[in-house]
Design a protein around this motif. Structure first.
Motif, PDB file in Angstrom:
ATOM      1  N   UNK A 101       9.774  29.556 155.611  1.00 56.74           N
ATOM      2  CA  UNK A 101       8.926  30.715 155.810  1.00 56.74           C
ATOM      3  C   UNK A 101       9.038  31.356 157.194  1.00 56.74           C
ATOM      4  N   UNK A 102       9.062  30.595 158.301  1.00 53.95           N
ATOM      5  CA  UNK A 102       9.192  31.238 159.619  1.00 53.95           C
ATOM      6  C   UNK A 102      10.456  32.092 159.725  1.00 53.95           C
TER       7      UNK A 102
ATOM      8  N   UNK B  18      12.831  42.010 161.112  1.00 51.95           N
ATOM      9  CA  UNK B  18      14.060  42.625 161.620  1.00 51.95           C
ATOM     10  C   UNK B  18      14.603  43.663 160.642  1.00 51.95           C
ATOM     11  N   UNK B  19      14.508  43.397 159.336  1.00 49.82           N
ATOM     12  CA  UNK B  19      14.966  44.368 158.344  1.00 49.82           C
ATOM     13  C   UNK B  19      14.125  45.641 158.386  1.00 49.82           C
ATOM     14  N   UNK B  20      12.830  45.481 158.633  1.00 51.10           N
ATOM     15  CA  UNK B  20      11.958  46.655 158.770  1.00 51.10           C
ATOM     16  C   UNK B  20      12.336  47.456 160.013  1.00 51.10           C
TER      17      UNK B  20
ATOM     18  N   UNK C 258      19.896  38.679 162.171  1.00 52.61           N
ATOM     19  CA  UNK C 258      19.498  38.366 160.801  1.00 52.61           C
ATOM     20  C   UNK C 258      20.452  37.340 160.191  1.00 52.61           C
ATOM     21  N   UNK C 259      21.749  37.540 160.398  1.00 52.84           N
ATOM     22  CA  UNK C 259      22.748  36.596 159.879  1.00 52.84           C
ATOM     23  C   UNK C 259      22.549  35.203 160.465  1.00 52.84           C
ATOM     24  N   UNK C 260      22.198  35.151 161.756  1.00 56.31           N
ATOM     25  CA  UNK C 260      21.984  33.853 162.402  1.00 56.31           C
ATOM     26  C   UNK C 260      20.783  33.146 161.786  1.00 56.31           C
ATOM     27  N   UNK C 261      19.694  33.887 161.566  1.00 53.73           N
ATOM     28  CA  UNK C 261      18.493  33.304 160.971  1.00 53.73           C
ATOM     29  C   UNK C 261      18.766  32.816 159.550  1.00 53.73           C
ATOM     30  N   UNK C 262      19.545  33.590 158.782  1.00 53.01           N
ATOM     31  CA  UNK C 262      19.899  33.170 157.424  1.00 53.01           C
ATOM     32  C   UNK C 262      20.678  31.862 157.463  1.00 53.01           C
TER      33      UNK C 262
ATOM     34  N   UNK D  21      24.752  28.157 149.917  1.00 51.70           N
ATOM     35  CA  UNK D  21      24.853  28.977 151.122  1.00 51.70           C
ATOM     36  C   UNK D  21      23.801  30.057 151.249  1.00 51.70           C
ATOM     37  N   UNK D  22      22.914  30.194 150.248  1.00 52.63           N
ATOM     38  CA  UNK D  22      21.877  31.222 150.294  1.00 52.63           C
ATOM     39  C   UNK D  22      20.514  30.595 150.584  1.00 52.63           C
ATOM     40  N   UNK D  23      19.762  31.242 151.463  1.00 51.51           N
ATOM     41  CA  UNK D  23      18.439  30.743 151.831  1.00 51.51           C
ATOM     42  C   UNK D  23      17.549  30.648 150.594  1.00 51.51           C
ATOM     43  N   UNK D  24      16.848  29.522 150.463  1.00 52.09           N
ATOM     44  CA  UNK D  24      15.940  29.338 149.337  1.00 52.09           C
ATOM     45  C   UNK D  24      14.736  30.261 149.484  1.00 52.09           C
TER      46      UNK D  24
END
Length: 339
Positions: free
Chosen positions: A142-143, A151-153, A174-178, A187-190
């Protein structure tokens, strides 16, 4: 094994049809050829259509008031360890469902014995589960999810000219956080709604509030396990013993499939954890060595940190105890224990 019973609930309205719930349960059949679809079944028949379920449940409501639930939902969720023990075989799960509905009937307290033939129910096997907000993976991601959304906003504001900034730099963050999010699948964030990995087979059972002859009420939502009321001057027994049903359903699985159940998998343990978590820990500490090792292994795989447990006396800070309790409850309810 995690089993729940809930009443039909649409706010304060209990007048609705079972149709929406049936359609929800048929979602996994979408896009599948008929031979690959899971149909409803009852005690004696397979291949029951959703329309038949709707008709039978909706028309079995005699003597029920406007504020009475018309049906109840039972969800039977074996752990992955239990599913492994039966080879994730849907036929075995159907057989088991039919057996525990005998346990369900036997848990009613009535003047005469209630048998499974008195129960009108329809069950359906589902093979998939999705992540919910209460799952450990979602909570720990969640964090990262919150920051990514912010960031997307910000990127959207810059693109429409409402703000200034370096879009390339923000997208890199954003890529780093993902990448850094602790829980990913392929490889995709749950995220909420994503399908869970592994065996997730479970059973949904729709049970009519009224008996199979449409003559009298059989409510598993009774306030009492066993009580007697007087109707027209005649004493009548009433009640439903949930603890008896949950315990019997567990024993039925173990007996039918030769399953060796660990303490932390039992309904007794879950009940004890809820009412007396210190005693739960004391029981855990007092298990035979082999069983205790298995219990700790199962808890560890479920992502639960087990507090240090002295062998002579449980001495634990309240906050640590409650954190452990919440962790075990969440793991039990999601079927994580037993992976």
């Amino acid at each position: 094994m995690y089993t729940t019973i809930t009443k039909q609930h649409q706010g304060e309205n209990f007048n609705g049809s079972v149709r929406d719930f049936v359609k929800y349960l048929e979602k996994e059949n979408e896009g599948k050829s008929p031979e690959l679809q899971e149909q409803f079944f009852d005690q004696y028949n397979d291949g029951i259509s959703g329309e038949e379920v709707i008709s039978e449940i909706d028309n079995n409501t005699a003597r029920l008031g406007k504020k009475d639930p018309k049906f109840y939902s039972i969800v039977v969720s074996p752990s992955q360890r239990e599913l492994k023990a039966i080879g994730n075989d849907p036929e075995k799960l159907r057989e088991y469902t039919r057996e525990i509905m005998k346990d369900y009937a036997a848990s009613f307290y009535r003047d005469r014995k209630v048998s499974v033939d008195d129960i009108k129910y329809y069950a359906k096997i589902e093979r998939e589960r999705t992540f919910k907000g209460t799952d450990k993976e979602i909570r720990e991601n969640q964090p990262y999810a919150t920051k990514i959304l912010e960031l997307k906003k910000e990127v959207a504001r810059i693109e429409r000219g409402a703000s200034k900034g370096n879009i390339k730099s923000i997208k890199k963050e954003i890529d780093r956080l993902e990448k850094d999010a602790p829980h990913k699948i392929d490889g995709k964030r749950v995220v909420r709604g994503m399908k869970k990995e592994g065996m997730q087979t479970h059973v949904h059972i729709i049970v009519s509030r009224t008996d199979a002859t449409n003559s009298y009420s059989l409510s598993p939502g009774a306030k009492f396990k066993e009580s007697t009321t007087v109707l027209n001057g005649v004493p009548q027994k009433q009640g439903f013993h949930r603890d008896k049903f949950y315990g019997a359903a567990e024993k039925t699985f173990d007996k039918k499939f030769g399953y060796k159940r660990n303490f932390v998998e039992t309904y007794k343990a879950r009940n004890m954890l809820d009412k007396d978590p210190k005693r739960f820990l004391a029981m855990l500490a007092g298990l035979p060595t082999t069983e205790k090792q298995m219990a700790f292994k199962m808890l560890f795989k479920a992502g639960i940190n087990v507090p240090t447990i002295p062998t002579n006396k449980v001495q634990l800070a309240y906050k640590a105890l409650m954190k452990f309790k919440r962790g075990v409850e969440t793991a039990m309810s999601s079927g994580s224990i037993g992976v």
